[in-house]
Design an enzyme around this catalytic site. Structure first.
Site, PDB file in Angstrom:
ATOM      1  N   ASN A  12       0.718  -1.187   0.186  1.00  0.00           N
ATOM      2  CA  ASN A  12       0.565  -0.317   0.070  1.00  0.00           C
ATOM      3  C   ASN A  12       0.651   1.421   0.078  1.00  0.00           C
ATOM      4  OD1 ASN A  12      -1.288   2.124   0.547  1.00  0.00           O
ATOM      5  ND2 ASN A  12      -2.339   1.527   2.064  1.00  0.00           N
ATOM      6  N   GLU A 107      -6.716   4.464   7.493  1.00  0.00           N
ATOM      7  CA  GLU A 107      -6.746   6.522   7.184  1.00  0.00           C
ATOM      8  C   GLU A 107      -7.833   6.660   6.837  1.00  0.00           C
ATOM      9  OE1 GLU A 107      -2.907   5.989   4.241  1.00  0.00           O
ATOM     10  OE2 GLU A 107      -2.312   5.201   6.666  1.00  0.00           O
ATOM     11  N   SER A 223       2.840  -2.509  10.312  1.00  0.00           N
ATOM     12  CA  SER A 223       4.118  -2.358  10.898  1.00  0.00           C
ATOM     13  C   SER A 223       5.030  -3.545  10.373  1.00  0.00           C
ATOM     14  CB  SER A 223       4.656  -1.726  12.374  1.00  0.00           C
ATOM     15  OG  SER A 223       4.758  -0.867  12.420  1.00  0.00           O
TER      16      SER A 223
END
Ligand code: PGA
Length: 261
Positions: A12, A107, A223
């Site tokens: 992404n 997001e 992460s």
């Protein structure tokens, strides 16, 4: 990983890369993962880079995806083009070369007000135009600390997949992305991630039956990097990764892809 589901690693790229930079990064990624078998790979650049990246990836083992699109529902019909200044519709990204689309990323939920009902509409639009969705779910830190992780993720999955037939759900990919782990360097432990993935799969069994639930890939995101990918991917219900920061470096992304192979 499971012996029956093909692992799927997707990058992404978020709001990064100009078309020139994206074409270069895509070419580095394709080169770095060339010949790697047993794992599916995709990269998801911004809208403006799709058309530049598509020819670079043609004939490689790296697929192309987008990160979002716009669709509205009017009188029970999905509207995929029209007077929506500044928006991009699903047919446009498909024609630009995308086969996949990330939907409901945290997001987008956080900064653009996306809802489970909106993601549900976008999943239906994907199948109307021939795209495959990567549906993102995940809890906030406050929700985890309040012991609500499973409840939050369950509500999201139920809302996003409401009313979908099993044969549609089967082709979707789910990305479990704890919001507190995204871009923070704070990864969920393999055990924490596995626990939620197993919960999602139990829920999918309830919604769509065991065969469909067993077929649906559930990626982990947050992460994930070259150093921690292997132990996350070793978990029974982690079928791949949705990679942000580490996807912008071809060697790191390739290491993650190889950990999934
Ligand atoms: P990250 O992002 O790998 O940078 O944490 C993952 C994502 O947002 O999909």
């Amino acid at each position: 990983m499971s012996p029956t589901r093909t692992p799927f690693i997707a990058g992404n790229w978020k709001m990064n890369t100009t078309p020139t930079e994206a074409a270069r990064l895509a070419s580095e990624v394709a080169e770095a993962v060339r010949g790697v078998a047993g794992v599916q790979v995709a990269v998801c650049p911004p809208f403006t880079s799709l058309a530049a990246v598509a020819p670079v990836l043609a004939g490689t083992n790296v697929a192309l995806g987008a990160q979002n699109f716009h669709v509205v529902e009017k009188d029970g019909k999905l509207v995929t083009s029209g007077a929506y200044t500044g928006e991009v519709g699903p047919k446009m990204i498909k024609d630009a070369g995308a086969g996949w689309c990330i939907l409901g990323h945290s997001e987008r939920r956080q900064f653009f007000g996306e809802t489970d009902a909106g993601v549900n509409r976008k999943i239906r639009a994907c199948f109307e135009v021939g795209l495959l969705p990567i549906v993102c779910v995940g809890e906030l830190l406050s929700e985890r600390e309040a012991g609500q992780t499973e409840k939050v993720v369950e509500t999201q999955v139920r809302g996003c997949f409401a009313g979908l037939p099993a044969d549609v759900a089967r082709q979707c990919v789910i990305a479990y992305e704890p919001v507190w782990a995204i871009g923070t360097g704070r990864t969920a432990t393999p055990e924490q991630a596995q626990e939620v993935h197993a919960h999602i799969r139990r829920l999918l069994t309830e919604l769509f039956g065991a065969a469909t639930a067993e077929a649906i890939r559930i990626q982990y995101g947050g992460s994930m990097n070259a150093a921690n990918a292997a132990e996350l991917l070793a978990q029974a219900d982690i079928d791949g990764g949705l990679i942000g920061g580490a996807a912008l470096k071809a060697p790191d992304f390739a290491t993650i892809v190889k950990a999934g192979a």
